[in-house]
Scaffold this motif. Structure first.
Motif, PDB file in Angstrom:
ATOM      1  N   ASP A  39       0.807  -1.221   0.000  1.00 17.53           N
ATOM      2  CA  ASP A  39       0.000   0.000   0.000  1.00 17.53           C
ATOM      3  C   ASP A  39       0.843   1.274   0.000  1.00 17.53           C
ATOM      4  O   ASP A  39       0.305   2.383  -0.013  1.00 17.53           O
ATOM      5  N   ASN A  96       2.653   2.758  -2.276  1.00 19.08           N
ATOM      6  CA  ASN A  96       2.468   3.654  -3.421  1.00 19.08           C
ATOM      7  C   ASN A  96       1.151   4.419  -3.311  1.00 19.08           C
ATOM      8  O   ASN A  96       1.060   5.581  -3.704  1.00 19.08           O
ATOM      9  N   LEU A  97       0.117   3.793  -2.754  1.00 17.56           N
ATOM     10  CA  LEU A  97      -1.162   4.479  -2.578  1.00 17.56           C
ATOM     11  C   LEU A  97      -1.047   5.603  -1.549  1.00 17.56           C
ATOM     12  O   LEU A  97      -1.554   6.711  -1.759  1.00 17.56           O
ATOM     13  N   ALA A 127       0.776   8.470  -3.062  1.00 18.56           N
ATOM     14  CA  ALA A 127      -0.099   9.269  -3.931  1.00 18.56           C
ATOM     15  C   ALA A 127      -0.976  10.198  -3.100  1.00 18.56           C
ATOM     16  O   ALA A 127      -1.170  11.370  -3.449  1.00 18.56           O
ATOM     17  N   VAL A 128      -1.485   9.705  -1.987  1.00 10.78           N
ATOM     18  CA  VAL A 128      -2.299  10.541  -1.096  1.00 10.78           C
ATOM     19  C   VAL A 128      -1.465  11.704  -0.573  1.00 10.78           C
ATOM     20  O   VAL A 128      -1.903  12.859  -0.575  1.00 10.78           O
TER      21      VAL A 128
END
Length: 189
Positions: A169, A171-172, A175-176
């Motif tokens: 998670d 990379n997610l 991005a956030v």
């Protein structure tokens, strides 16, 4: 870099391994996008000098999709009939095809990571993607790095590698965080 394994570091590479290989370059604590917005596109790195086409790039040689494709070809089965988790399960049971494919997989990951170390010289290289949840990943890549260093006499710096704190998670969350930084000043100007 926000809340994970890169906190407090300035020069970090993140390698995300999945259906391809991508990542991020952090320079002086900031995401470096590159002159053409291709910073961190590690998967396009060539790992052979005998170039025949797209299949010679790191994503096509060392991604989890490449691992599945290799095992499926060697077992003469459809790629959809097996996945990475099954390959690891079969390898634990002694399946020779899976063991050999994993050995090659770890070797190619180590070669790419070795190259990245000497291209950028980061403090640490963090590994994300679904496979980063596998506790064998880092030790096996380290074994392959040791093998490489045993035959390379000019460049003996061993890359420091670690899994991303948030594993698949990461990379997610990155991005956030990028979104928050980009838009945190909305309405202030």
């Amino acid at each position: 870099m926000w809340r994970g394994a890169g906190v407090g570091k300035k020069d970090v590479l993140v390698v995300v391994i999945g259906t391809g290989i991508g990542g991020a370059v952090f320079k002086n604590g900031h995401l470096h996008k590159g002159g053409h917005l291709h910073g961190g596109e590690f998967g396009y790195m060539l790992l052979t000098t005998d170039i025949k086409g797209d299949n010679d790039v790191w994503s096509r040689i060392a991604s989890t999709k490449a691992l599945v494709r290799t095992v499926a070809r060697l077992k003469n089965i459809d790629e959809n009939a097996i996945d990475g988790e099954e390959i690891f399960r079969l390898a634990k049971k002694g399946d020779e095809v899976c063991l050999q494919a994993l050995d090659r997989f770890y070797h190619y990951l180590a070669v790419g990571i070795y190259n990245l170390q000497y291209i950028y010289d980061p403090e640490i290289i963090l590994i994300g993607g679904g496979i980063s949840a596998n506790n064998e990943l880092i030790p096996r890549i380290n074994e392959k790095l040791e093998q490489i260093l045993s035959v390379i006499h000019l460049a003996k710096m061993k890359p420091q590698i670690a899994p991303c704190h948030f594993r698949q998670d990461a990379n997610l969350l990155g991005a956030v965080y990028g979104f928050i930084r980009e838009y945190s000043n909305i309405g202030s100007t």
